[in-house]
Enzyme design. Structure first.
Site, short mmCIF file in Angstrom:
data_model
loop_
_atom_site.label_atom_id
_atom_site.label_comp_id
_atom_site.label_asym_id
_atom_site.label_seq_id
_atom_site.Cartn_x
_atom_site.Cartn_y
_atom_site.Cartn_z
N LYS A 27 80.61 39.37 66.60
CA LYS A 27 80.74 38.66 65.32
C LYS A 27 80.04 39.39 64.19
O LYS A 27 80.31 39.11 63.02
CB LYS A 27 80.22 37.23 65.43
CG LYS A 27 78.74 37.08 65.67
CD LYS A 27 78.36 35.62 65.86
CE LYS A 27 76.88 35.43 66.09
NZ LYS A 27 76.06 35.77 64.92
N ASP A 28 79.17 40.36 64.52
CA ASP A 28 78.48 41.14 63.50
C ASP A 28 79.20 42.45 63.18
O ASP A 28 78.77 43.20 62.30
CB ASP A 28 77.04 41.45 63.93
CG ASP A 28 76.22 40.19 64.12
OD1 ASP A 28 76.44 39.23 63.37
OD2 ASP A 28 75.35 40.18 65.02
N ARG A 75 77.97 28.08 57.35
CA ARG A 75 79.13 27.44 58.02
C ARG A 75 78.65 26.29 58.90
O ARG A 75 79.19 25.18 58.84
CB ARG A 75 79.87 28.48 58.88
CG ARG A 75 80.93 27.86 59.80
CD ARG A 75 81.53 28.92 60.72
NE ARG A 75 80.54 29.65 61.49
CZ ARG A 75 79.98 29.19 62.61
NH1 ARG A 75 80.30 28.00 63.07
NH2 ARG A 75 79.10 29.93 63.27
N ARG A 93 64.94 31.27 59.81
CA ARG A 93 64.95 32.71 60.04
C ARG A 93 64.24 33.04 61.36
O ARG A 93 63.58 32.22 61.96
CB ARG A 93 64.23 33.44 58.89
CG ARG A 93 64.77 33.08 57.51
CD ARG A 93 66.18 33.59 57.29
NE ARG A 93 66.68 33.21 55.97
CZ ARG A 93 67.84 32.65 55.76
NH1 ARG A 93 68.66 32.39 56.77
NH2 ARG A 93 68.23 32.33 54.54
N ARG A 99 62.97 30.68 66.37
CA ARG A 99 63.58 29.46 65.83
C ARG A 99 63.26 28.25 66.71
O ARG A 99 62.96 27.17 66.20
CB ARG A 99 65.09 29.65 65.71
CG ARG A 99 65.49 30.72 64.73
CD ARG A 99 66.99 30.87 64.65
NE ARG A 99 67.36 32.19 64.14
CZ ARG A 99 68.60 32.59 63.94
NH1 ARG A 99 69.61 31.79 64.21
NH2 ARG A 99 68.85 33.80 63.50
N CYS A 185 80.99 37.64 55.32
CA CYS A 185 79.89 36.82 54.82
C CYS A 185 80.28 36.08 53.55
O CYS A 185 79.56 35.21 53.10
CB CYS A 185 78.66 37.69 54.56
SG CYS A 185 78.91 38.92 53.26
#
Length: 259
Positions: A27-28, A75, A93, A99, A185
């Site tokens: 996905k990156d 999203r 972050r 996280r 993005c």
């Protein structure tokens, strides 16, 4: 975006033959690669869905009103707010462990993460699996991409031994959609393709920036036409007014990333 810069540096090392290949979260990986590079291999995809992790084991439906939920993705923030508008969704972050630690430390009541990351790290955390219907993932989520030089035929042949064709066809449809919708993005899109038999079905949902409106598209075709399936889905989105929904997304994403 520091992560994006890092990915580009790695791929430059492949182009310059400093390394033979690079491993990325799919996905990156940009929808369009430099001419010298190719997606040499897509191993078997992990679960593509998102998960909800809370300090006290609450689910998205049962967590207290006003709870502070963290996510790195605007999203996902929109998706959470559509279901629970009474929650406070904030950017979070750090890596996955960081996280989750922020929940334990009381900075957040819950976080939304990709299940694939939890699985790959072997973290024994309790989570609620979120449905891909309400939380369609980012195109390519859960998949790994191995990028190599296009002319390195012997290496590509070796890498093909760990390729999973069902995963390849699915992500090709999702990436094709991203390319023609120009998501990246600037305009987050939820999309997931699944292969059953000889058929491949691509489900797509896009949202207005405030989450009040959405467009859903489902496109099914022969799995060998994966790229065309993504292209057709993008065309249908355009006919249904995706350009109108895309308004202000870029500004909102940039604003979100600065918080």
């Amino acid at each position: 975006n520091q992560k994006g810069i890092f990915e580009k540096e790695i791929d430059r090392a492949v182009v310059e033959k400093k390394v033979d290949f690079a491993v990325h979260s799919l996905k990156d990986v940009p929808s369009e690669l430099p001419n010298e590079l190719v997606l040499a291999c897509i191993p078997k995809r992990e679960a593509a869905n998102d998960v909800f992790i809370s300090k006290d084991g609450s689910t998205l439906q049962t967590i207290k009103k006003g709870a502070k939920v963290g996510t790195s993705s605007l999203r996902r923030a929109v998706q959470v707010s559509r279901i629970r508008p009474d929650l406070t969704v904030k950017p979070i972050r750090g890596n996955i462990e960081t996280r989750i630690r922020k929940i334990d430390q009381g900075e957040f009541d819950a976080v939304v993460l990709a299940q694939a990351g939890i699985t790959r790290l072997g973290l024994g955390v309790k989570f609620e699996k979120l449905s891909t219907k309400d939380f369609p993932p980012s195109p390519g989520q859960g998949a790994i991409a191995i990028v190599s030089r296009k002319d390195n035929h012997s290496l590509i042949e070796i890498l093909k031994k760990i390729e999973d064709l069902d995963s390849r066809y699915a992500v090709e449809a999702e990436r094709s959609l991203s390319l023609f919708v120009d998501s990246g993005c600037r305009f987050p899109v939820g999309a997931l393709a699944e292969k059953k038999g000889d058929k491949l079905t691509l489900n797509v949902i896009v949202y207005s920036v405030d989450g009040s409106k959405s467009i859903n598209v489902e496109n099914t075709g022969d799995f060998l036409q994966a790229v065309e399936i993504g292209k057709q889905a993008a065309s249908e989105l355009a006919k249904k007014g995706v350009a109108e929904l895309a308004k202000n997304w870029r500004e909102k994403v940039e604003e979100w990333n600065k918080k």
